[in-house]
Design a protein around this motif. Structure first.
Motif, mmCIF file in Angstrom:
data_model
loop_
_atom_site.group_PDB
_atom_site.id
_atom_site.type_symbol
_atom_site.label_atom_id
_atom_site.label_comp_id
_atom_site.label_asym_id
_atom_site.label_seq_id
_atom_site.Cartn_x
_atom_site.Cartn_y
_atom_site.Cartn_z
ATOM 1 N N VAL A 174 -5.661 1.011 7.998
ATOM 2 C CA VAL A 174 -5.206 1.402 6.658
ATOM 3 C C VAL A 174 -6.157 2.460 6.105
ATOM 4 C CG1 VAL A 174 -4.126 -0.831 6.170
ATOM 5 C CG2 VAL A 174 -6.533 -0.469 5.609
ATOM 6 N N THR A 175 -5.741 3.074 5.001
ATOM 7 C CA THR A 175 -6.569 4.059 4.316
ATOM 8 C C THR A 175 -6.591 3.735 2.828
ATOM 9 O OG1 THR A 175 -4.692 5.556 3.971
ATOM 10 C CG2 THR A 175 -5.994 5.853 5.984
ATOM 11 N N GLU A 176 -7.480 4.397 2.122
ATOM 12 C CA GLU A 176 -7.511 4.222 0.672
ATOM 13 C C GLU A 176 -6.187 4.669 0.059
ATOM 14 O OE1 GLU A 176 -10.820 6.114 -1.086
ATOM 15 O OE2 GLU A 176 -12.333 4.973 0.021
ATOM 16 N N GLY A 177 -5.677 3.854 -0.841
ATOM 17 C CA GLY A 177 -4.387 4.139 -1.447
ATOM 18 C C GLY A 177 -3.227 3.463 -0.772
ATOM 19 N N SER A 178 -3.465 2.855 0.405
ATOM 20 C CA SER A 178 -2.393 2.142 1.101
ATOM 21 C C SER A 178 -2.004 0.889 0.335
ATOM 22 C CB SER A 178 -2.824 1.771 2.519
ATOM 23 O OG SER A 178 -3.130 2.916 3.281
ATOM 24 N N VAL A 179 -0.720 0.569 0.375
ATOM 25 C CA VAL A 179 -0.215 -0.666 -0.224
ATOM 26 C C VAL A 179 -0.170 -1.736 0.858
ATOM 27 C CG1 VAL A 179 1.729 -1.749 -1.402
ATOM 28 C CG2 VAL A 179 1.126 0.610 -1.922
ATOM 29 N N VAL A 180 -0.806 -2.866 0.598
ATOM 30 C CA VAL A 180 -0.886 -3.940 1.581
ATOM 31 C C VAL A 180 -0.356 -5.221 0.967
ATOM 32 C CG1 VAL A 180 -2.830 -2.910 2.804
ATOM 33 C CG2 VAL A 180 -3.271 -4.478 0.909
ATOM 34 N N MET A 181 0.069 -6.108 1.840
ATOM 35 C CA MET A 181 0.520 -7.431 1.433
ATOM 36 C C MET A 181 -0.582 -8.445 1.701
ATOM 37 S SD MET A 181 3.578 -6.810 0.340
ATOM 38 C CE MET A 181 4.317 -8.441 0.267
ATOM 39 N N ALA A 182 -0.480 -9.583 1.046
ATOM 40 C CA ALA A 182 -1.451 -10.654 1.296
ATOM 41 C C ALA A 182 -1.348 -11.103 2.750
ATOM 42 C CB ALA A 182 -1.176 -11.824 0.352
ATOM 43 N N GLY A 183 -2.486 -11.212 3.415
ATOM 44 C CA GLY A 183 -2.520 -11.592 4.822
ATOM 45 C C GLY A 183 -2.500 -10.436 5.792
ATOM 46 N N GLU A 184 -2.357 -9.215 5.308
ATOM 47 C CA GLU A 184 -2.322 -8.048 6.195
ATOM 48 C C GLU A 184 -3.731 -7.708 6.680
ATOM 49 O OE1 GLU A 184 -0.622 -3.448 6.085
ATOM 50 O OE2 GLU A 184 0.055 -4.949 4.618
ATOM 51 N N THR A 185 -3.827 -7.263 7.944
ATOM 52 C CA THR A 185 -5.119 -6.937 8.545
ATOM 53 C C THR A 185 -5.646 -5.614 7.988
ATOM 54 O OG1 THR A 185 -4.584 -8.109 10.588
ATOM 55 C CG2 THR A 185 -6.333 -6.460 10.707
ATOM 56 N N ILE A 186 -6.877 -5.648 7.493
ATOM 57 C CA ILE A 186 -7.536 -4.450 6.980
ATOM 58 C C ILE A 186 -8.464 -3.860 8.036
ATOM 59 C CG2 ILE A 186 -8.962 -3.516 5.123
ATOM 60 C CD1 ILE A 186 -6.205 -4.537 4.269
ATOM 61 N N ALA A 187 -9.125 -4.716 8.817
ATOM 62 C CA ALA A 187 -10.036 -4.243 9.872
ATOM 63 C C ALA A 187 -10.083 -5.289 10.969
ATOM 64 C CB ALA A 187 -11.435 -3.977 9.317
ATOM 65 N N ARG A 188 -10.271 -4.834 12.224
ATOM 66 C CA ARG A 188 -10.461 -5.731 13.368
ATOM 67 C C ARG A 188 -11.927 -5.665 13.774
ATOM 68 N NH1 ARG A 188 -8.302 -3.484 17.478
ATOM 69 N NH2 ARG A 188 -8.253 -5.314 18.822
ATOM 70 N N ILE A 189 -12.557 -6.832 13.867
ATOM 71 C CA ILE A 189 -13.996 -6.919 14.101
ATOM 72 C C ILE A 189 -14.245 -7.656 15.411
ATOM 73 C CG2 ILE A 189 -16.192 -7.780 13.202
ATOM 74 C CD1 ILE A 189 -14.962 -7.602 10.401
ATOM 75 N N ALA A 190 -15.046 -7.038 16.280
ATOM 76 C CA ALA A 190 -15.460 -7.664 17.538
ATOM 77 C C ALA A 190 -16.857 -8.223 17.343
ATOM 78 C CB ALA A 190 -15.441 -6.648 18.682
ATOM 79 N N GLY A 191 -17.016 -9.508 17.586
ATOM 80 C CA GLY A 191 -18.318 -10.149 17.386
ATOM 81 C C GLY A 191 -18.590 -11.205 18.431
ATOM 82 N N GLY A 192 -19.770 -11.793 18.329
ATOM 83 C CA GLY A 192 -20.145 -12.867 19.239
ATOM 84 C C GLY A 192 -20.649 -12.406 20.591
ATOM 85 N N GLY A 193 -20.911 -11.090 20.765
ATOM 86 C CA GLY A 193 -21.363 -10.604 22.065
ATOM 87 C C GLY A 193 -20.188 -10.179 22.932
ATOM 88 N N TYR A 194 -20.511 -9.668 24.131
ATOM 89 C CA TYR A 194 -19.494 -9.132 25.021
ATOM 90 C C TYR A 194 -19.622 -9.765 26.399
ATOM 91 C CZ TYR A 194 -19.365 -5.588 21.363
ATOM 92 O OH TYR A 194 -19.271 -4.965 20.159
ATOM 93 N N PHE A 195 -18.513 -9.766 27.133
ATOM 94 C CA PHE A 195 -18.501 -10.280 28.505
ATOM 95 C C PHE A 195 -17.493 -9.457 29.303
ATOM 96 C CE2 PHE A 195 -15.238 -12.552 26.220
ATOM 97 C CZ PHE A 195 -14.186 -12.596 27.107
#
Length: 335
Positions: A174-195
């Protein structure tokens, strides 16, 4: 393909024999040893946890605090979503609260006058009780309006999109000014290390087990050739389901933080073992395109032609596999 550089307990006797022989007549006794057979596969870099930062409130994105590649901690504000209707509703409630407060103060004044007149016997008790009821109703209405305003204020505060876990932002759809609904993904985050996730043919499912060591090639999916592997890893999980003729396995490798999520790299994993003969690489001599090894015979020394396989290293010592030309127990003379 059997990549070099594999360290195993199998070669302990081999190295010990070599060192003992070097201390004397510089001879090496050929012995049959067991070596793993490797299969080259591709491993895909995956994140331990891939979690979305979701909007808790529907509205318009007022600001974004992250972009692709940004590092975040749990609780960081990723974006702010605003709903203009909430501001209008809060303004209406504030006005209603002011009106109720004025009515309540007026009702309290009427009640106080009626109580004084009741003491003088001018007004009946029933009229005083009516004023008291009106004060109680207005007080409860004011409390209900305050509670409603608290709910709206809480909804407004939920416009802050919070990072649910520490990690690195993979995408911001998404970008600034985008219209979003409740529950919509704003960012995907990778965490906990990699394998690394491997996909192996099902015929190797019985040979791969948790704890197996693997070799990891350098980035760019290049062959390691005669060089040492870029890293080593350990199988931490073998999935119990075979899908499409493939079995999945996860490999834990240090230093994957510099890789891209989804990047592929070459991996060598042992799927079988075989018996072989090996000699130190220094014992091999090539003349006219033919490889020779000097062997001590009862009647003296002789150069025996051999066919060689692939080389490998063990404890800093270079060895090479002998396919034909030598047998178990032969004594090789080292230069």
């Amino acid at each position: 393909m059997k990549p070099p550089g594999w360290t195993g307990m199998t070669f302990a006797l081999l190295v010990a024999t070599l060192l003992a022989s070097q201390a004397g007549a510089a001879e090496f006794t050929v012995k049959s040893i067991e070596r793993p057979d490797y299969k080259a596969v591709f491993g895909r870099v995956e994140a331990q946890h891939l979690v979305p930062a979701r909007a808790r409130l529907g509205g318009t994105i007022l600001s974004l605090s992250v972009e692709e590649g940004s590092a975040v901690k749990a609780g960081d504000v990723v974006a702010v979503v605003v709903d203009d209707k909430l501001a209008l509703q809060l303004g209406a409630l504030d006005a209603r609260l002011k009106a109720l407060d004025a009515e309540r103060r007026n009702a309290n004044a009427d009640l106080e006058r009626a109580q004084k007149l009741l003491e003088s016997g001018v007004v009946p008790r029933k009229q005083v009780e009516g004023f008291q009821t009106r004060v109680d109703v207005l007080t409860n209405q004011f409390a209900a309006a305050e509670a409603e305003r608290s709910v709206l204020a809480q909804q407004r505060s939920e416009g802050e999109v919070i990072a649910p876990a520490p990690g690195r932002v993979l995408s911001v759809p998404v970008t600034e000014g985008s219209v979003v609904m409740a529950g919509e993904t704003i960012a995907r985050i990778a965490g906990g290390g990699y394998f690394l996730r491997l996909s192996l043919p099902e015929r190797h499912a019985g040979q791969v087990k948790t704890g197996d060591e693997v070799l990891v090639g350098s980035r760019g999916m290049t062959d390691i050739g005669d060089k040492a592997p870029a890293g080593r890893g350990k199988v931490i999980k073998v999935y119990p389901e075979i899908d499409g003729g493939r079995v999945l396995a996860d490999v834990e490798v240090e230093g994957l933080g510099d890789f891209f999520v989804g990047e592929r790299t070459r991996v060598w994993i042992a799927v079988a073992r075989h018996q072989m003969l090996a000699v130190p690489a220094v014992a091999l001599v090539t003349r006219s395109g033919v490889d020779y090894v000097r062997v001590a015979l009862p009647g003296g020394e002789a150069d025996v032609p051999v066919i060689v396989g692939e080389g490998f290293e063990e404890n800093g010592q270079a060895f090479i596999e002998i396919l034909t030309g030598l047998k178990d127990g032969d004594t090789v003379v080292l230069p």
